[in-house]
Motif scaffolding. Structure first.
Motif, short mmCIF file in Angstrom:
data_model
loop_
_atom_site.label_atom_id
_atom_site.label_comp_id
_atom_site.label_asym_id
_atom_site.label_seq_id
_atom_site.Cartn_x
_atom_site.Cartn_y
_atom_site.Cartn_z
N ALA A 19 -56.70 -116.94 -69.73
CA ALA A 19 -57.85 -116.53 -68.93
C ALA A 19 -58.22 -117.52 -67.83
CB ALA A 19 -59.06 -116.30 -69.84
N VAL A 20 -58.08 -118.80 -68.10
CA VAL A 20 -58.55 -119.81 -67.15
C VAL A 20 -57.83 -119.72 -65.79
CG1 VAL A 20 -58.66 -122.30 -66.74
CG2 VAL A 20 -59.52 -121.35 -68.87
N PRO A 21 -56.50 -119.63 -65.73
CA PRO A 21 -55.86 -119.49 -64.41
C PRO A 21 -56.26 -118.21 -63.68
CG PRO A 21 -54.24 -120.11 -66.04
CD PRO A 21 -55.49 -119.80 -66.78
N LEU A 22 -56.45 -117.13 -64.43
CA LEU A 22 -56.89 -115.88 -63.80
C LEU A 22 -58.27 -116.03 -63.20
CD1 LEU A 22 -55.69 -113.21 -66.37
CD2 LEU A 22 -54.89 -113.47 -64.02
N SER A 52 -59.90 -111.89 -66.83
CA SER A 52 -60.19 -113.23 -67.34
C SER A 52 -61.46 -113.22 -68.19
CB SER A 52 -60.34 -114.20 -66.18
OG SER A 52 -60.74 -115.45 -66.64
N PHE A 53 -62.50 -112.58 -67.70
CA PHE A 53 -63.74 -112.49 -68.48
C PHE A 53 -63.53 -111.72 -69.78
CE2 PHE A 53 -66.13 -112.98 -64.28
CZ PHE A 53 -66.31 -114.33 -64.47
N PHE A 60 -64.02 -115.54 -77.66
CA PHE A 60 -65.30 -115.94 -78.25
C PHE A 60 -65.69 -115.02 -79.40
CE2 PHE A 60 -69.97 -115.69 -78.34
CZ PHE A 60 -70.23 -117.00 -78.73
N MET A 61 -65.52 -113.72 -79.23
CA MET A 61 -65.89 -112.77 -80.28
C MET A 61 -65.02 -112.94 -81.52
SD MET A 61 -68.58 -111.32 -79.29
CE MET A 61 -68.77 -109.99 -80.42
N SER A 62 -63.74 -113.25 -81.33
CA SER A 62 -62.88 -113.45 -82.51
C SER A 62 -63.33 -114.68 -83.29
CB SER A 62 -61.41 -113.56 -82.10
OG SER A 62 -61.17 -114.76 -81.42
#
Length: 173
Positions: A19-22, A52-53, A60-62
């Motif tokens: 997610a971070v690079p996206l 990414s979000f 986070f939910m997992s």
């Protein structure tokens, strides 16, 4: 740290790594993925950042639903694997990793690069860990309070002489 928490942390880490690079450099990623040099449109940048979000929210939910990030104290006898949403979240993330691993393997097999193979291996390892957790880490087992042994085992084809002695039974032949 048990394997269940390692799986949850690995899943969140892998999703955040994607997610971070996206999120930070969508235009660079779009230009790397396109066949010819072009600038990214606003719609492509929007889709990269929304993906990414979504990946960060899934990570986070997992962690939250499986009890890795505790909201409150666990009641007596309850652990992270016995929280109400642990197994459904485990099943959902495991299904995600299996689908991603299959897709990336097919993509790599049809002429992909080493980065696609790396993604397939990472998702494959996490999917195998998820299957293992689903099969073995979500059950408390049937542990005897008196002897500490698992009650689901049998004595066939080999006798368990130590367990027989603890029960007060006769010795094996």
């Amino acid at each position: 740290m048990d394997v269940y928490n390692a799986y949850n942390l690995g899943t969140a880490g892998w999703l955040a790594t994607q997610a971070v690079p996206l999120l930070l450099t969508p235009r660079v990623i779009i230009s790397l993925l396109s066949e010819e040099m072009k600038t990214a449109t606003d719609l492509e940048t929007y889709f990269c950042r929304c993906l990414s979000f979504s990946l960060l929210a899934l990570a986070f939910m997992s962690l939250l639903l499986t009890g890795f990030i505790p909201i409150n104290e666990f009641p007596e006898g309850e652990t992270a694997t016995t929280t109400p949403y642990a197994v459904p979240t485990l099943f959902g993330t495991m299904t995600y990793h299996i689908a991603t691993a299959i897709y990336l393997y097919v993509r790599w097999n049809s002429g992909g690069t080493a980065s696609i193979a790396l993604g397939a291996v990472a998702s494959g390892v996490l999917s195998v860990m998820g299957v293992w957790c689903l099969l073995f880490a979500t059950d408390k087992g049937h542990i005897s309070k008196r002897t500490g042994a698992d009650k689901r085992t049998s004595g066939w084809p080999f006798k368990n002489e130590i367990a027989d002695q603890k029960k007060g039974g006769k010795k094996g032949l």
